[in-house]
Design an enzyme around this catalytic site. Structure first.
Site, PDB file in Angstrom:
ATOM      1  N   GLY A   9      43.472  65.462 119.991  1.00 33.30           N
ATOM      2  CA  GLY A   9      43.962  65.128 118.650  1.00 33.30           C
ATOM      3  C   GLY A   9      43.297  65.987 117.586  1.00 33.30           C
ATOM      4  CD  GLN A  13      43.088  60.777 108.075  1.00 34.92           C
ATOM      5  OE1 GLN A  13      43.555  60.674 106.953  1.00 34.92           O
ATOM      6  NE2 GLN A  13      42.795  59.711 108.805  1.00 34.92           N
ATOM      7  CG  LEU A  58      46.159  62.933 125.502  1.00 35.53           C
ATOM      8  CD1 LEU A  58      46.211  62.123 124.205  1.00 35.53           C
ATOM      9  CD2 LEU A  58      44.928  62.542 126.323  1.00 35.53           C
ATOM     10  CB  SER A 134      44.202  50.937 116.475  1.00 35.31           C
ATOM     11  OG  SER A 134      44.908  50.422 115.375  1.00 35.31           O
ATOM     12  CD  GLU A 136      49.232  48.067 113.566  1.00 37.41           C
ATOM     13  OE1 GLU A 136      50.150  47.684 114.297  1.00 37.41           O
ATOM     14  OE2 GLU A 136      49.151  47.729 112.380  1.00 37.41           O
ATOM     15  CE1 TYR A 158      48.772  54.014 117.569  1.00 34.47           C
ATOM     16  CE2 TYR A 158      48.344  51.952 116.428  1.00 34.47           C
ATOM     17  CZ  TYR A 158      47.954  53.231 116.790  1.00 34.47           C
ATOM     18  OH  TYR A 158      46.719  53.700 116.382  1.00 34.47           O
TER      19      TYR A 158
HETATM   20  P1  NAP Z   1      47.143  61.789 113.691  1.00 36.80           P
HETATM   21  O1  NAP Z   1      46.791  62.522 112.437  1.00 36.80           O
HETATM   22  O2  NAP Z   1      48.521  61.250 113.853  1.00 36.80           O
HETATM   23  O3  NAP Z   1      46.824  62.759 114.913  1.00 36.80           O
HETATM   24  C1  NAP Z   1      47.301  62.485 116.208  1.00 36.80           C
HETATM   25  C2  NAP Z   1      46.903  63.621 117.130  1.00 36.80           C
HETATM   26  O4  NAP Z   1      47.366  63.332 118.450  1.00 36.80           O
HETATM   27  C3  NAP Z   1      47.488  64.993 116.746  1.00 36.80           C
HETATM   28  O5  NAP Z   1      46.461  65.953 116.824  1.00 36.80           O
HETATM   29  C4  NAP Z   1      48.523  65.229 117.834  1.00 36.80           C
HETATM   30  O6  NAP Z   1      48.679  66.589 118.161  1.00 36.80           O
HETATM   31  C5  NAP Z   1      47.859  64.532 119.013  1.00 36.80           C
HETATM   32  N1  NAP Z   1      48.791  64.279 120.103  1.00 36.80           N
HETATM   33  C6  NAP Z   1      50.035  63.708 120.030  1.00 36.80           C
HETATM   34  N2  NAP Z   1      50.618  63.714 121.256  1.00 36.80           N
HETATM   35  C7  NAP Z   1      49.730  64.305 122.111  1.00 36.80           C
HETATM   36  C8  NAP Z   1      49.763  64.615 123.496  1.00 36.80           C
HETATM   37  N3  NAP Z   1      50.824  64.325 124.267  1.00 36.80           N
HETATM   38  N4  NAP Z   1      48.692  65.234 124.047  1.00 36.80           N
HETATM   39  C9  NAP Z   1      47.609  65.552 123.272  1.00 36.80           C
HETATM   40  N5  NAP Z   1      47.532  65.295 121.959  1.00 36.80           N
HETATM   41  C10 NAP Z   1      48.579  64.668 121.380  1.00 36.80           C
HETATM   42  O7  NAP Z   1      46.128  60.570 113.918  1.00 36.80           O
HETATM   43  P2  NAP Z   1      44.728  60.252 113.192  1.00 36.80           P
HETATM   44  O8  NAP Z   1      44.997  59.471 111.964  1.00 36.80           O
HETATM   45  O9  NAP Z   1      43.908  61.474 113.154  1.00 36.80           O
HETATM   46  O10 NAP Z   1      44.106  59.207 114.235  1.00 36.80           O
HETATM   47  C11 NAP Z   1      43.327  59.637 115.344  1.00 36.80           C
HETATM   48  C12 NAP Z   1      43.343  58.559 116.413  1.00 36.80           C
HETATM   49  O11 NAP Z   1      42.790  57.356 115.890  1.00 36.80           O
HETATM   50  C13 NAP Z   1      44.715  58.191 116.944  1.00 36.80           C
HETATM   51  O12 NAP Z   1      44.560  57.863 118.308  1.00 36.80           O
HETATM   52  C14 NAP Z   1      45.085  56.950 116.162  1.00 36.80           C
HETATM   53  O13 NAP Z   1      45.997  56.155 116.891  1.00 36.80           O
HETATM   54  C15 NAP Z   1      43.733  56.290 116.037  1.00 36.80           C
HETATM   55  N6  NAP Z   1      43.528  55.440 114.867  1.00 36.80           N
HETATM   56  C16 NAP Z   1      43.777  55.931 113.624  1.00 36.80           C
HETATM   57  C17 NAP Z   1      43.525  55.144 112.526  1.00 36.80           C
HETATM   58  C18 NAP Z   1      43.788  55.650 111.126  1.00 36.80           C
HETATM   59  O14 NAP Z   1      43.845  54.822 110.217  1.00 36.80           O
HETATM   60  N7  NAP Z   1      43.895  56.959 110.922  1.00 36.80           N
HETATM   61  C19 NAP Z   1      43.012  53.844 112.690  1.00 36.80           C
HETATM   62  C20 NAP Z   1      42.763  53.388 113.981  1.00 36.80           C
HETATM   63  C21 NAP Z   1      43.001  54.202 115.065  1.00 36.80           C
HETATM   64  P3  NAP Z   1      50.006  67.491 117.805  1.00 36.80           P
HETATM   65  O15 NAP Z   1      49.616  68.265 116.595  1.00 36.80           O
HETATM   66  O16 NAP Z   1      50.148  68.340 119.004  1.00 36.80           O
HETATM   67  O17 NAP Z   1      51.134  66.542 117.576  1.00 36.80           O
HETATM   68  N1  GDD Z   2      54.343  54.053 106.407  1.00 38.21           N
HETATM   69  C1  GDD Z   2      54.820  53.204 105.462  1.00 38.21           C
HETATM   70  N2  GDD Z   2      55.813  53.622 104.645  1.00 38.21           N
HETATM   71  N3  GDD Z   2      54.273  51.969 105.386  1.00 38.21           N
HETATM   72  C2  GDD Z   2      54.748  51.146 104.419  1.00 38.21           C
HETATM   73  C3  GDD Z   2      55.762  51.519 103.541  1.00 38.21           C
HETATM   74  C4  GDD Z   2      56.337  52.810 103.658  1.00 38.21           C
HETATM   75  O1  GDD Z   2      57.241  53.207 102.925  1.00 38.21           O
HETATM   76  N4  GDD Z   2      56.000  50.477 102.700  1.00 38.21           N
HETATM   77  C5  GDD Z   2      55.169  49.495 103.053  1.00 38.21           C
HETATM   78  N5  GDD Z   2      54.401  49.887 104.098  1.00 38.21           N
HETATM   79  C6  GDD Z   2      53.404  49.058 104.789  1.00 38.21           C
HETATM   80  C7  GDD Z   2      53.651  48.942 106.292  1.00 38.21           C
HETATM   81  O2  GDD Z   2      54.671  47.972 106.557  1.00 38.21           O
HETATM   82  C8  GDD Z   2      52.252  48.523 106.767  1.00 38.21           C
HETATM   83  O3  GDD Z   2      52.123  47.123 106.651  1.00 38.21           O
HETATM   84  C9  GDD Z   2      51.322  49.205 105.762  1.00 38.21           C
HETATM   85  O4  GDD Z   2      52.129  49.674 104.681  1.00 38.21           O
HETATM   86  C10 GDD Z   2      50.520  50.382 106.331  1.00 38.21           C
HETATM   87  O5  GDD Z   2      51.415  51.266 106.993  1.00 38.21           O
HETATM   88  P1  GDD Z   2      50.938  52.705 107.538  1.00 38.21           P
HETATM   89  O6  GDD Z   2      50.272  53.462 106.454  1.00 38.21           O
HETATM   90  O7  GDD Z   2      52.120  53.324 108.204  1.00 38.21           O
HETATM   91  O8  GDD Z   2      49.767  52.348 108.564  1.00 38.21           O
HETATM   92  P2  GDD Z   2      49.653  51.236 109.720  1.00 38.21           P
HETATM   93  O9  GDD Z   2      48.748  50.163 109.204  1.00 38.21           O
HETATM   94  O10 GDD Z   2      50.972  50.851 110.252  1.00 38.21           O
HETATM   95  O11 GDD Z   2      48.925  52.057 110.877  1.00 38.21           O
HETATM   96  C11 GDD Z   2      47.825  52.909 110.606  1.00 38.21           C
HETATM   97  O12 GDD Z   2      46.618  52.203 110.753  1.00 38.21           O
HETATM   98  C12 GDD Z   2      46.354  51.727 112.077  1.00 38.21           C
HETATM   99  C13 GDD Z   2      45.027  50.957 112.026  1.00 38.21           C
HETATM  100  O13 GDD Z   2      45.236  49.682 111.530  1.00 38.21           O
HETATM  101  C14 GDD Z   2      47.922  54.092 111.574  1.00 38.21           C
HETATM  102  O14 GDD Z   2      46.953  55.058 111.231  1.00 38.21           O
HETATM  103  C15 GDD Z   2      47.659  53.656 113.007  1.00 38.21           C
HETATM  104  O15 GDD Z   2      47.583  54.795 113.849  1.00 38.21           O
HETATM  105  C16 GDD Z   2      46.307  52.902 113.016  1.00 38.21           C
HETATM  106  O16 GDD Z   2      45.999  52.481 114.330  1.00 38.21           O
END
Ligand code: NAP
Ligand code: GDD
Length: 341
Positions: A9, A13, A58, A134, A136, A158
């Site tokens: 990844g 971000q 992956l 996560s 989630e 997810y």
């Molecule tokens: P992100 O920006 O969506 O990045 C996802 C990464 O996964 C990208 O680098 C993507 O690479 C890679 N990926 C997708 N499919 C793949 C595959 N088949 N093989 C290898 N790599 C692959 O996510 P992020 O926000 O940095 O989050 C990082 C991790 O933390 C994720 O696992 C996410 O679910 C988890 N997480 C995030 C949050 C949050 O709030 N940001 C919170 C809790 C958990 P490509 O460029 O090739 O698509």
């Molecule tokens: N994306 C999006 N777009 N979300 C919206 C919108 C919209 O227009 N309007 C309202 N929302 C609400 C969604 O319904 C959700 O309740 C909240 O905003 C946050 O949505 P996202 O920013 O898409 O994030 P997420 O909480 O579903 O998931 C993110 O956080 C998880 C950890 O709790 C992702 O980064 C996941 O990968 C991560 O695991």
């Protein structure tokens, strides 16, 4: 010799912030990147020129074994995933394969390359594994705030895939004595956040409206509440977890929640505009099963790892809006490859 880290990844971000943090700590950093002509890899190389790239996916067990054999990492951070919740309903099987089964494949690659087998003691100096779990997984929450012992009730394919990866990581720790831990991270954001996620969607729209490039912002559920922190703070927790003597799982978040409505209000406020003049709600953006609220209890991370978030919600929103204003004013490309509304 420098310690070596392998990050899946790397183009995402968290991959970028974690790579920067590990480079600062003196690590040799390798990023696993997929695809033969992935434009996000070239963008990542410009931002992180000191990161070395190893090809792998992956979905492909052999490629992960080859990557681990080639890099010989001390630490593996598995951040790769399909991470956008709405996409997991549209491509549930792929989400299970990448976000869920991908964890199994990475753990197996480490196990096979380290010569770990059932019943035998894990070798000393073993590879340490971090899984990006996560909040989630808590989904329909059973208590607030959520801690490491709170039950899971995921509300999307997810969340279900993440729960599988979480339990599997715990199982490899218990079955094989591997150093494998999960960080249960709550939402964390930054100017590098994908444009499909709500915080970046809002900061980009506010910047466009302020610059006269747009007139409205369409959002779904304004009442959903999240515990939003800054990604740059959270990657430090990932690293700290792998430095602990005993492998354990940790909840990482701020302990405060805000609604999407409050997010919009704060972002428009940051440029002196009234959010109610511009935000339009759209039923099509609501989810089939919503996670109404998430709020972390990060006490264990604070007491055992000494981890604290530094950037507040208001600072985070201001940082994202200012960054998008600069980006658009300079004619930059605000990550328009997202096809999500
Ligand atoms: P992100 O920006 O969506 O990045 C996802 C990464 O996964 C990208 O680098 C993507 O690479 C890679 N990926 C997708 N499919 C793949 C595959 N088949 N093989 C290898 N790599 C692959 O996510 P992020 O926000 O940095 O989050 C990082 C991790 O933390 C994720 O696992 C996410 O679910 C988890 N997480 C995030 C949050 C949050 O709030 N940001 C919170 C809790 C958990 P490509 O460029 O090739 O698509
Ligand atoms: N994306 C999006 N777009 N979300 C919206 C919108 C919209 O227009 N309007 C309202 N929302 C609400 C969604 O319904 C959700 O309740 C909240 O905003 C946050 O949505 P996202 O920013 O898409 O994030 P997420 O909480 O579903 O998931 C993110 O956080 C998880 C950890 O709790 C992702 O980064 C996941 O990968 C991560 O695991």
């Amino acid at each position: 010799m420098a310690r070596r880290a392998l990050i899946t990844g790397i183009t995402g971000q968290d991959g970028s912030y974690l790579a920067e943090h590990l480079l600062d700590q003196g690590y040799e950093v390798w990023g696993l990147a997929r695809g033969q002509a992935n434009p996000r890899v070239s963008r990542m190389r410009k931002l992180l020129s000191d990161v070395q790239v190893v090809r792998g996916d992956l979905l492909d067990q052999g490629s992960l074994i080859s990557a681990v054999e080639r890099v010989r990492p001390d630490e593996v951070y598995n951040l790769g995933a399909i991470s956008f919740v709405p996409m997991s309903w549209e491509q549930a099987e792929l989400t299970a394969e990448v976000t869920g089964m991908g964890v199994l494949r990475m753990l197996e690659a480490i196990r096979v390359c380290s010569g770990v087998s059932r019943g035998a003691a894990a070798p000393s100096g073993q590879i340490r594994f971090y899984q990006a779990s996560s909040s989630e997984m808590f989904g329909q929450v059973t208590e607030t705030p959520q801690n490491e012992r709170t039950a899971f009730h995921p509300r999307s394919p997810y969340g279900v895939a993440k729960a599988y990866g979480h339990f599997l990581t715990q199982n490899y720790r218990e079955s094989y004595g591997m150093y494998a831990v999960s960080g249960i991270l709550f939402n964390h954001e930054s100017p590098r956040r994908g444009a499909e996620f709500v915080t970046r969607k809002v900061s980009l729209a506010v910047a466009r409206i302020k610059l006269g490039m747009a007139t409205e912002l369409r959002l779904g559920n304004l009442e959903a509440r999240r515990d939003w922190g800054y990604a740059g703070d959270y990657v430090k927790a990932m690293h700290l977890m792998l430095q602990a003597d005993v492998p354990e799982d940790y909840v990482i978040g701020t302990g405060h929640m805000k609604s999407v409505r409050e997010l919009a209000e704060a972002a428009f406020d940051a440029v002196g505009l009234d959010w109610e003049q511009y935000v339009v709600t759209d039923q099509k953006l609501h989810r089939p099963a919503e996670v109404d609220l998430l709020c972390a209890d990060p006490k264990k991370a604070r007491t055992q790892l000494g981890w604290e978030p530094r950037v507040s919600f208001d600072e985070l929103v201001a940082m994202m809006v200012e960054s998008d204003l600069r980006l658009l004013a300079d004619g930059g490309d605000p990550d328009q490859d997202s096809s999500w509304p």
